[in-house]
Design a protein around this motif. Structure first.
Motif, PDB file in Angstrom:
ATOM      1  N   PRO A 121      -8.652 -35.129 -30.952  1.00  0.00           N
ATOM      2  CA  PRO A 121      -9.377 -36.127 -31.742  1.00  0.00           C
ATOM      3  C   PRO A 121      -9.652 -35.621 -33.147  1.00  0.00           C
ATOM      4  CG  PRO A 121     -10.867 -35.032 -30.229  1.00  0.00           C
ATOM      5  CD  PRO A 121      -9.488 -34.547 -29.886  1.00  0.00           C
ATOM      6  N   GLU A 122      -9.661 -36.531 -34.099  1.00  0.00           N
ATOM      7  CA  GLU A 122      -9.948 -36.176 -35.485  1.00  0.00           C
ATOM      8  C   GLU A 122     -11.404 -36.433 -35.852  1.00  0.00           C
ATOM      9  OE1 GLU A 122      -7.025 -38.006 -38.049  1.00  0.00           O
ATOM     10  OE2 GLU A 122      -5.483 -37.789 -36.503  1.00  0.00           O
ATOM     11  N   ALA A 123     -12.159 -36.967 -34.910  1.00  0.00           N
ATOM     12  CA  ALA A 123     -13.582 -37.220 -35.127  1.00  0.00           C
ATOM     13  C   ALA A 123     -14.278 -37.168 -33.773  1.00  0.00           C
ATOM     14  CB  ALA A 123     -13.797 -38.582 -35.792  1.00  0.00           C
ATOM     15  N   GLY A 124     -15.603 -37.036 -33.813  1.00  0.00           N
ATOM     16  CA  GLY A 124     -16.362 -36.981 -32.576  1.00  0.00           C
ATOM     17  C   GLY A 124     -17.273 -35.767 -32.535  1.00  0.00           C
ATOM     18  N   PRO A 125     -18.033 -35.610 -31.451  1.00  0.00           N
ATOM     19  CA  PRO A 125     -19.005 -34.516 -31.359  1.00  0.00           C
ATOM     20  C   PRO A 125     -18.390 -33.129 -31.497  1.00  0.00           C
ATOM     21  CG  PRO A 125     -19.398 -36.162 -29.648  1.00  0.00           C
ATOM     22  CD  PRO A 125     -18.107 -36.530 -30.303  1.00  0.00           C
ATOM     23  N   ASP A 126     -17.225 -32.905 -30.884  1.00  0.00           N
ATOM     24  CA  ASP A 126     -16.599 -31.581 -30.970  1.00  0.00           C
ATOM     25  C   ASP A 126     -16.193 -31.260 -32.406  1.00  0.00           C
ATOM     26  OD1 ASP A 126     -16.939 -31.231 -28.284  1.00  0.00           O
ATOM     27  OD2 ASP A 126     -14.868 -31.678 -27.739  1.00  0.00           O
ATOM     28  N   VAL A 127     -15.683 -32.249 -33.107  1.00  0.00           N
ATOM     29  CA  VAL A 127     -15.297 -32.044 -34.500  1.00  0.00           C
ATOM     30  C   VAL A 127     -16.532 -31.797 -35.353  1.00  0.00           C
ATOM     31  CG1 VAL A 127     -14.161 -33.068 -36.501  1.00  0.00           C
ATOM     32  CG2 VAL A 127     -13.200 -33.405 -34.218  1.00  0.00           C
ATOM     33  N   ASP A 128     -17.611 -32.509 -35.078  1.00  0.00           N
ATOM     34  CA  ASP A 128     -18.862 -32.310 -35.830  1.00  0.00           C
ATOM     35  C   ASP A 128     -19.385 -30.891 -35.651  1.00  0.00           C
ATOM     36  OD1 ASP A 128     -18.745 -34.937 -36.661  1.00  0.00           O
ATOM     37  OD2 ASP A 128     -20.118 -35.679 -35.118  1.00  0.00           O
ATOM     38  N   LEU A 129     -19.353 -30.390 -34.405  1.00  0.00           N
ATOM     39  CA  LEU A 129     -19.811 -29.027 -34.149  1.00  0.00           C
ATOM     40  C   LEU A 129     -18.921 -28.009 -34.857  1.00  0.00           C
ATOM     41  CD1 LEU A 129     -20.763 -29.202 -30.351  1.00  0.00           C
ATOM     42  CD2 LEU A 129     -22.318 -28.853 -32.279  1.00  0.00           C
ATOM     43  N   ALA A 130     -17.606 -28.251 -34.801  1.00  0.00           N
ATOM     44  CA  ALA A 130     -16.680 -27.350 -35.476  1.00  0.00           C
ATOM     45  C   ALA A 130     -16.909 -27.357 -36.986  1.00  0.00           C
ATOM     46  CB  ALA A 130     -15.236 -27.743 -35.154  1.00  0.00           C
ATOM     47  N   ARG A 131     -17.205 -28.523 -37.548  1.00  0.00           N
ATOM     48  CA  ARG A 131     -17.449 -28.630 -38.984  1.00  0.00           C
ATOM     49  C   ARG A 131     -18.699 -27.823 -39.364  1.00  0.00           C
ATOM     50  NH1 ARG A 131     -18.251 -33.694 -39.279  1.00  0.00           N
ATOM     51  NH2 ARG A 131     -16.064 -34.279 -39.495  1.00  0.00           N
ATOM     52  N   GLN A 132     -19.732 -27.889 -38.529  1.00  0.00           N
ATOM     53  CA  GLN A 132     -20.943 -27.112 -38.799  1.00  0.00           C
ATOM     54  C   GLN A 132     -20.669 -25.611 -38.749  1.00  0.00           C
ATOM     55  OE1 GLN A 132     -24.045 -28.439 -36.114  1.00  0.00           O
ATOM     56  NE2 GLN A 132     -23.582 -30.589 -36.490  1.00  0.00           N
ATOM     57  N   ARG A 133     -19.875 -25.179 -37.749  1.00  0.00           N
ATOM     58  CA  ARG A 133     -19.544 -23.757 -37.629  1.00  0.00           C
ATOM     59  C   ARG A 133     -18.726 -23.289 -38.825  1.00  0.00           C
ATOM     60  NH1 ARG A 133     -15.107 -21.401 -36.610  1.00  0.00           N
ATOM     61  NH2 ARG A 133     -14.097 -23.296 -35.857  1.00  0.00           N
ATOM     62  N   VAL A 134     -17.723 -24.102 -39.222  1.00  0.00           N
ATOM     63  CA  VAL A 134     -16.878 -23.736 -40.362  1.00  0.00           C
ATOM     64  C   VAL A 134     -17.698 -23.674 -41.644  1.00  0.00           C
ATOM     65  CG1 VAL A 134     -14.977 -24.526 -41.829  1.00  0.00           C
ATOM     66  CG2 VAL A 134     -14.726 -24.558 -39.337  1.00  0.00           C
ATOM     67  N   ALA A 135     -18.591 -24.641 -41.830  1.00  0.00           N
ATOM     68  CA  ALA A 135     -19.420 -24.645 -43.043  1.00  0.00           C
ATOM     69  C   ALA A 135     -20.261 -23.377 -43.129  1.00  0.00           C
ATOM     70  CB  ALA A 135     -20.316 -25.877 -43.050  1.00  0.00           C
ATOM     71  N   LYS A 136     -20.785 -22.926 -42.002  1.00  0.00           N
ATOM     72  CA  LYS A 136     -21.567 -21.699 -41.987  1.00  0.00           C
ATOM     73  C   LYS A 136     -20.691 -20.495 -42.314  1.00  0.00           C
ATOM     74  CE  LYS A 136     -25.159 -19.084 -41.236  1.00  0.00           C
ATOM     75  NZ  LYS A 136     -26.266 -19.065 -42.223  1.00  0.00           N
ATOM     76  N   GLU A 137     -19.507 -20.431 -41.713  1.00  0.00           N
ATOM     77  CA  GLU A 137     -18.608 -19.297 -41.969  1.00  0.00           C
ATOM     78  C   GLU A 137     -18.128 -19.288 -43.410  1.00  0.00           C
ATOM     79  OE1 GLU A 137     -15.385 -18.463 -39.345  1.00  0.00           O
ATOM     80  OE2 GLU A 137     -16.759 -17.545 -37.907  1.00  0.00           O
ATOM     81  N   ARG A 138     -17.896 -20.470 -43.990  1.00  0.00           N
ATOM     82  CA  ARG A 138     -17.382 -20.543 -45.366  1.00  0.00           C
ATOM     83  C   ARG A 138     -18.385 -20.040 -46.400  1.00  0.00           C
ATOM     84  NH1 ARG A 138     -15.657 -25.696 -47.593  1.00  0.00           N
ATOM     85  NH2 ARG A 138     -14.185 -24.571 -48.945  1.00  0.00           N
ATOM     86  N   GLU A 139     -19.635 -19.918 -46.007  1.00  0.00           N
ATOM     87  CA  GLU A 139     -20.609 -19.327 -46.929  1.00  0.00           C
ATOM     88  C   GLU A 139     -20.245 -17.878 -47.238  1.00  0.00           C
ATOM     89  OE1 GLU A 139     -24.421 -19.740 -45.155  1.00  0.00           O
ATOM     90  OE2 GLU A 139     -24.410 -21.944 -45.215  1.00  0.00           O
ATOM     91  N   THR A 140     -19.519 -17.250 -46.321  1.00  0.00           N
ATOM     92  CA  THR A 140     -19.157 -15.841 -46.490  1.00  0.00           C
ATOM     93  C   THR A 140     -17.646 -15.616 -46.425  1.00  0.00           C
ATOM     94  OG1 THR A 140     -21.243 -15.180 -45.444  1.00  0.00           O
ATOM     95  CG2 THR A 140     -19.508 -13.513 -45.585  1.00  0.00           C
TER      96      THR A 140
END
Length: 351
Positions: A121-140
């Motif tokens: 899927p290109e959207a949904g809860p799993d994608v939202d969680l992955a986006r949050q994790r990536v955003a946190k990692e991209r800070e560093t």
């Protein structure tokens, strides 16, 4: 985490991709299960001491060992598994890529009824969680998603020699299957992009030790247009394209650049290194420098490994941007050689 130079890992990789000088040599570590299984916690500790720039490895653990039923009567690892594509694989080394022994499309008569795995899927809860994790990692860190492959999957779905004949004969069926695979992996690409990663990875081996598997013309007519479908989506999102390709592929190196590949991970032993370094710098395509995991890492000496790595970063002018070290520990690497590889990397990083 910063090394002594002061750049964040993400800043370091972005500089290298732009052929700008990073503060220290960037490093990408692939913590593969096979090496971790063989060397255990001491490898985890060494990886974490070195640090790398492509994601957070602070939670890295030694993988669980394979179950007893994956060993034969002589105590040797020997396992079989059928994947989501219906390909049955045989594995002889834990954590290392296997060999197909049953092909769901060995006969083209099976193509009409063949079902591909569900697209992600290109959207949904799993994608939202992955986006949050990536955003946190991209800070560093610099973040990667993926992926897509075509040639390797074709020759796993059908016997290798049949695929080669299909390509030479230009059969309608191989075009139909290739288009199905391209569409399937386009969904993977779009899902990765939806998570906000910095780059998307792809992989296909197109070479032997001496030459390409197919002609350069066939690569340009059959593979390149399908890769372009994936790459256009990545470029439209203003993200980077990473491509791993084994073998001697000098005749199509420029094609990868024209297709928009930002970083290539080649098999260094298949090239004259000064020529590869010059060609990639001229093309503005960054290079992942993966020290030879065959002869060098398995049978070389620690001093030879150190000398090789220092020669690599000198040849590719890594301190001026355009390349970084790629470290992967496979089974069969003597521990002193593993230590030598990471020690020289840490030296280059000021750790």
């Amino acid at each position: 985490m910063r090394c002594d130079g002061g750049m964040l890992p993400r800043e370091r990789v972005l500089a290298a991709l732009r052929y700008q000088a990073p503060d220290v040599v960037p490093v990408r570590i692939a913590p593969v299960a096979a090496g971790l299984h063989e060397h255990g916690r001491k490898l985890v500790d060494l990886i974490q001491a070195c640090g790398h720039d492509f994601g957070d490895l602070s939670g890295l653990q030694v993988p669980e060992p394979p179950p007893p039923e994956h060993y034969d009567a002589d105590g040797r690892y020997h396992a079989f598994a059928t994947d989501e594509w219906g390909i049955r694989w045989e594995y002889r080394i834990f954590g290392i890529w296997g060999h197909p022994v049953e092909w769901p499309l060995e006969h083209w008569s099976s193509l009409d009824a063949y079902q591909l795995p569900p697209a992600p899927p290109e959207a949904g809860p799993d994608v939202d969680l992955a986006r949050q994790r990536v955003a946190k990692e991209r800070e560093t860190y610099y973040t990667l998603g993926g992926f897509g492959q075509l040639f390797e999957l074709l020759r796993a779905l059908r016997p290798f020699e049949k695929v080669l004949m299909d390509l030479v004969d230009d059969t309608p069926e191989v075009h139909r299957l290739a288009d199905l695979i391209t569409d399937h992996y386009l969904a993977h690409v779009r899902r990765s992009l939806a998570t906000g990663v910095d780059g998307v990875t792809f992989a296909d081996d197109h070479g032997t030790q001496q030459a390409m598997i197919t002609s350069p013309g066939l690569f340009r007519s059959f593979f390149a247009p399908r890769y372009r479908h994936w790459f256009e989506a990545v470029k439209a999102a203003d993200r980077a394209i990473f491509f791993h390709v084994c073998g001697q592929i000098s005749p199509i190196l420029e094609n990868f650049s024209h297709l928009g590949v930002d970083a290539i991970w080649p098999q260094l032993t298949a090239f004259e290194l000064p020529e590869l370094a010059r060609a990639c710098r001229d093309l503005g395509m960054a290079v992942e420098l993966h020290p030879d995991r065959g002869e060098l890492m398995q049978r070389g000496t620690p001093q030879e490994i150190r000398d090789y790595v220092l020669r690599l970063v000198d040849l590719f002018q890594t301190h001026q941007g355009g390349s970084w070290l790629y470290l992967e520990v496979d089974p069969g690497f003597p521990w002193p050689n593993v230590e030598a590889l990471f020690n020289v990397a840490m030296e280059l990083r000021g750790v």
